[in-house]
Design an enzyme around this catalytic site. Structure first.
Site, mmCIF file in Angstrom:
data_model
loop_
_atom_site.group_PDB
_atom_site.id
_atom_site.type_symbol
_atom_site.label_atom_id
_atom_site.label_comp_id
_atom_site.label_asym_id
_atom_site.label_seq_id
_atom_site.Cartn_x
_atom_site.Cartn_y
_atom_site.Cartn_z
ATOM 1 N N ARG A 46 30.727 44.181 53.644
ATOM 2 C CA ARG A 46 31.454 43.449 51.833
ATOM 3 C C ARG A 46 33.234 44.982 52.168
ATOM 4 O O ARG A 46 34.115 43.956 51.745
ATOM 5 C CB ARG A 46 30.454 45.133 50.818
ATOM 6 C CG ARG A 46 31.530 44.731 49.837
ATOM 7 C CD ARG A 46 30.649 45.629 48.786
ATOM 8 N NE ARG A 46 30.447 46.832 48.461
ATOM 9 C CZ ARG A 46 30.358 47.709 48.773
ATOM 10 N NH1 ARG A 46 31.975 48.689 50.098
ATOM 11 N NH2 ARG A 46 29.646 49.066 49.163
ATOM 12 N N TYR A 98 43.161 28.081 32.014
ATOM 13 C CA TYR A 98 42.345 28.171 31.820
ATOM 14 C C TYR A 98 41.155 28.745 31.373
ATOM 15 O O TYR A 98 41.087 29.597 30.787
ATOM 16 C CB TYR A 98 41.426 27.824 33.542
ATOM 17 C CG TYR A 98 40.436 27.680 34.099
ATOM 18 C CD1 TYR A 98 39.766 27.033 34.497
ATOM 19 C CD2 TYR A 98 39.502 29.033 33.923
ATOM 20 C CE1 TYR A 98 38.513 26.243 34.516
ATOM 21 C CE2 TYR A 98 38.659 28.772 34.650
ATOM 22 C CZ TYR A 98 37.829 28.032 35.101
ATOM 23 O OH TYR A 98 36.461 27.162 34.964
ATOM 24 N N ASP A 170 48.466 31.420 39.233
ATOM 25 C CA ASP A 170 47.318 30.314 39.541
ATOM 26 C C ASP A 170 47.980 29.145 40.112
ATOM 27 O O ASP A 170 47.985 28.252 39.053
ATOM 28 C CB ASP A 170 46.481 30.908 37.855
ATOM 29 C CG ASP A 170 45.397 30.418 38.204
ATOM 30 O OD1 ASP A 170 45.153 29.010 39.137
ATOM 31 O OD2 ASP A 170 44.679 29.507 37.163
ATOM 32 N N LYS A 195 38.712 24.901 43.774
ATOM 33 C CA LYS A 195 38.914 23.314 43.788
ATOM 34 C C LYS A 195 39.341 22.292 44.698
ATOM 35 O O LYS A 195 39.028 22.668 45.361
ATOM 36 C CB LYS A 195 39.891 23.669 42.811
ATOM 37 C CG LYS A 195 39.728 24.358 41.275
ATOM 38 C CD LYS A 195 38.619 24.173 40.710
ATOM 39 C CE LYS A 195 37.386 24.694 39.684
ATOM 40 N NZ LYS A 195 38.786 25.653 39.137
HETATM 41 C C1 LIG Z 1 38.055 26.644 37.865
HETATM 42 C C2 LIG Z 1 39.714 27.403 37.565
HETATM 43 C C3 LIG Z 1 39.923 28.558 37.477
HETATM 44 C C4 LIG Z 1 37.971 29.536 37.768
HETATM 45 O O1 LIG Z 1 37.462 29.511 38.432
HETATM 46 P P1 LIG Z 1 35.800 29.983 39.229
HETATM 47 O O2 LIG Z 1 36.498 29.214 41.211
HETATM 48 O O3 LIG Z 1 35.439 28.334 38.915
HETATM 49 O O4 LIG Z 1 36.041 30.870 39.296
HETATM 50 C C5 LIG Z 1 40.747 29.673 37.273
HETATM 51 N N1 LIG Z 1 42.261 28.863 37.084
HETATM 52 C C6 LIG Z 1 41.467 27.593 37.433
HETATM 53 C C7 LIG Z 1 43.653 26.845 36.892
HETATM 54 C C8 LIG Z 1 41.217 26.343 37.521
HETATM 55 O O5 LIG Z 1 40.798 25.460 37.589
#
Ligand SMILES: *Cc1c(COP(=O)(O)O)cnc(C)c1O
Length: 379
Positions: A46, A98, A170, A195
């Protein structure tokens, strides 16, 4: 080292045990100690794991940071940033956000006494109106989802600095191939590595990257104390994905441009949202802070008919109708019935999420096939 070399070598060493070129998957929870406390840098997985460490070094390298942290999902990464705050603190956030981030902020952290201001940040001047002595964090997504708004990171960073507030960006949609927020003055970069960084729709993962040691120490403490880590298999997959990030992104951008231009010239299409168009309201900011314009494109049809939009996404054969984005394969989504279904019609229409809006994550297939697929689906 330049970016296209960093994706492959940044922060990486050959494995000390046998010289393995790819980091081994250290599928272990614990590590032998010779005498209590005497180990080779790893005591419990962890806290740290060598495969995850290799990935965290890669994260830091590609974002021009000094420290990287890997989490079990993008939301777990965001959750760890929010844990820097305490009850009574305030956050200023982009409003075109998001959905899962919005849910985490409003349904979990508002309950703990943190106050959020959701505002359109296309006009950065508005941010200062919402900053007071309790403000601790500015949260920015750019380009935004699904409207592809662009927010000026550098100016936002100078506002954050002036008021001694942290700026977190982000960077999921852009990736460090297109923009590097830490170099523009942000304190924290966050990714859903699910992504583009992973890039193959085969894992769920989050990342945080920072430059400052004291901030990194606080985040490592939270990562270990709360435990939302990723496993070594997923760390390996993400590392493999990052190695081709630059060539995948190059093709995502080329195909994104081709698709955006095809749609803009189609008689049945009303609006196309893509920051590469000169007519995009913040095109000049996109041009100055991004290397290219990415593979995400949203559009609406003339007449804005719900049923017609559903027909189009059902008719697509190469684009898969699915949530998520950023993989090698092209995906299509209908925000009103999928990602944004929980937002009241009036609220979502205020930000442009109308009945016919379709969001495309343009993949790296042959451009001609993608355009032919859209042509037959739109009809
Ligand atoms: C998918 C996404 C998230 C969340 O991420 P997860 O891996 O699904 O928890 C946050 N911000 C953006 C812009 C996203 O496309």
């Amino acid at each position: 080292m330049k970016f296209n070399t960093k994706t492959i070598h940044g922060g990486q060493k050959h494995d000390p045990a046998y010289g393995a070129v790819m980091p081994p998957i250290y599928q272990t929870s614990t590590y032998a100690q010779t005498t209590p406390g005497d180990h080779k840098g790893y005591a419990y997985s962890r806290t740290s794991n060598p495969t995850r460490s290799a990935l965290e070094h890669a994260f830091a390298s590609i974002e021009n940071g000094n420290y990287g942290l890997a989490f079990g999902s993008g939301l777990a990464a965001i959750d760890s940033v929010l844990k820097l705050l305490k009850s009574g603190d305030e956050v200023v956030s982009t409003n075109d956000l998001y959905g899962g981030t919005y849910r985490l902020f409003t349904k979990i952290y508002e309950e703990f006494g943190i106050k959020f201001h959701f505002i359109g940040m296309e006009n950065v001047e508005r941010i200062e109106d919402y900053i007071n002595e309790n403000t601790k964090l500015i949260w920015v997504e750019t380009p935004t989802n699904p409207m592809m708004n662009i927010i000026d990171i550098k100016t936002t960073a100078s506002i954050a600095k002036k008021h001694d507030v942290l700026l977190a960006v982000d960077n999921t949609f852009a990736t460090p191939y297109l923009q590097q927020p830490l170099d523009l003055g942000a304190n924290i970069v966050m990714h859903s590595a699910t992504k583009y960084l992973g890039g193959h729709s085969d894992l769920v993962m989050g990342a945080l990257i920072v430059k400052d040691k004291a901030l990194a120490d606080r985040l490592y403490f939270i990562q270990n104390a709360s435990g939302a880590i990723c496993g070594p298999q997923d760390a390996f997959l993400a590392l493999r994905g990052i190695k081709t990030l630059h060539i995948r992104m190059q093709r995502h951008c080329e195909n994104g441009k081709a698709v955006a231009e095809f749609l803009a010239n189609h008689p049945k299409i009303e609006n196309v949202y893509w920051p590469g168009f000169e007519s995009h309201p913040n095109h000049n900011i996109a041009k100055s802070q991004m290397k290219d314009f990415g593979g995400m494109v949203s559009f609406t049809t003339k007449g804005n008919d719900y049923e017609e939009a559903i027909k189009i996404v059902e008719n697509l054969k190469i684009f898969t109708l699915a949530e998520s984005l950023g993989g090698v394969e092209s995906l299509a989504g209908h925000p009103v019935s999928m990602t944004h279904a929980s937002i009241p019609k009036e609220e979502r229409e205020k930000i442009g999420v109308v009945d016919s809006l379709i969001r495309l994550s343009v993949g790296i297939e042959d451009e001609d096939d993608l355009i032919a697929d859209l042509r037959q689906a739109i009809g």
